[in-house]
Design an enzyme around this catalytic site. Sequence first.
Site, short mmCIF file in Angstrom:
data_model
loop_
_atom_site.label_atom_id
_atom_site.label_comp_id
_atom_site.label_asym_id
_atom_site.label_seq_id
_atom_site.Cartn_x
_atom_site.Cartn_y
_atom_site.Cartn_z
N CYS A 265 51.28 29.37 18.53
CA CYS A 265 49.95 28.82 18.82
C CYS A 265 50.08 27.51 19.61
O CYS A 265 50.46 27.53 20.76
CB CYS A 265 49.16 28.65 17.52
N HIS B 15 49.80 33.99 14.32
CA HIS B 15 50.52 33.25 13.29
C HIS B 15 51.26 34.19 12.33
O HIS B 15 50.72 34.55 11.28
CB HIS B 15 49.54 32.39 12.49
N GLU C 295 53.61 33.44 10.35
CA GLU C 295 53.91 32.74 9.10
C GLU C 295 52.83 32.93 8.05
O GLU C 295 53.09 32.72 6.85
CB GLU C 295 54.15 31.24 9.37
#
Length: 228
Positions: free
Chosen positions: A86, A203, A205
Amino acid sequence: MKSAIILFPGTNRERDMAAALKRASGNDAQIVWHGETDLPDVDLVVLPGGFSYGDYLRCGAIAARSPIMPAVMAHAERGGYVLGVCNGFQMLTETGLLPGALMRNASLKFICRDVHLKIENTQTPFTSAYQPGQVIRVPVAHGDGNYFAESETLDRLEGDGRVVLRYCDEKGAITDEANCNGSQRNIAGILNESGNVLGMMPHPEDMTDERQGGLDGLGLFSSVASAA
């Protein structure tokens, strides 16, 4: 795998990233303040998501000129792994470690929702745990994720297999409707020429634990942990 996460003013995903790296490698990531000039001895450097410097000037532009960035660039030039997610992807284009630029979303609206991604190349240190053509679901949260590059650059990325992730629908079809931000050719993530630097807008994660809604993002971290 030893890893470091660079922390900038306005970063907000460093803890999520550290948790994902811990799940994949079993080791705690080191948090490095952007004002430092040296990196610890690590395999992977992560530029996480957030709004560094409030996204003033251009997203990632000020962070790309932080004191730590020459060390990050030297790490990449030595063949060390670098992951920019990002805001981190925006920094990588601002430093020139990756080509192109991230512009305002085509809708001119901030997007925060899950999207589907097609794994276009599994012969990379970041995607080896996936199957070719596999579709995964991960979140996005950005206002400037519209990837742009000149046609010649796009053709080179495609020809070299450096388009690693592409926005798609849940069945893997690459459609305009599945392109959440207007990125050219539905591009969601690209590699540098050497294959050791990955920039992506979604994302991973935030999809590495069942309590987050799934494990689709864990493969990326498992891949680089195995490569390291």
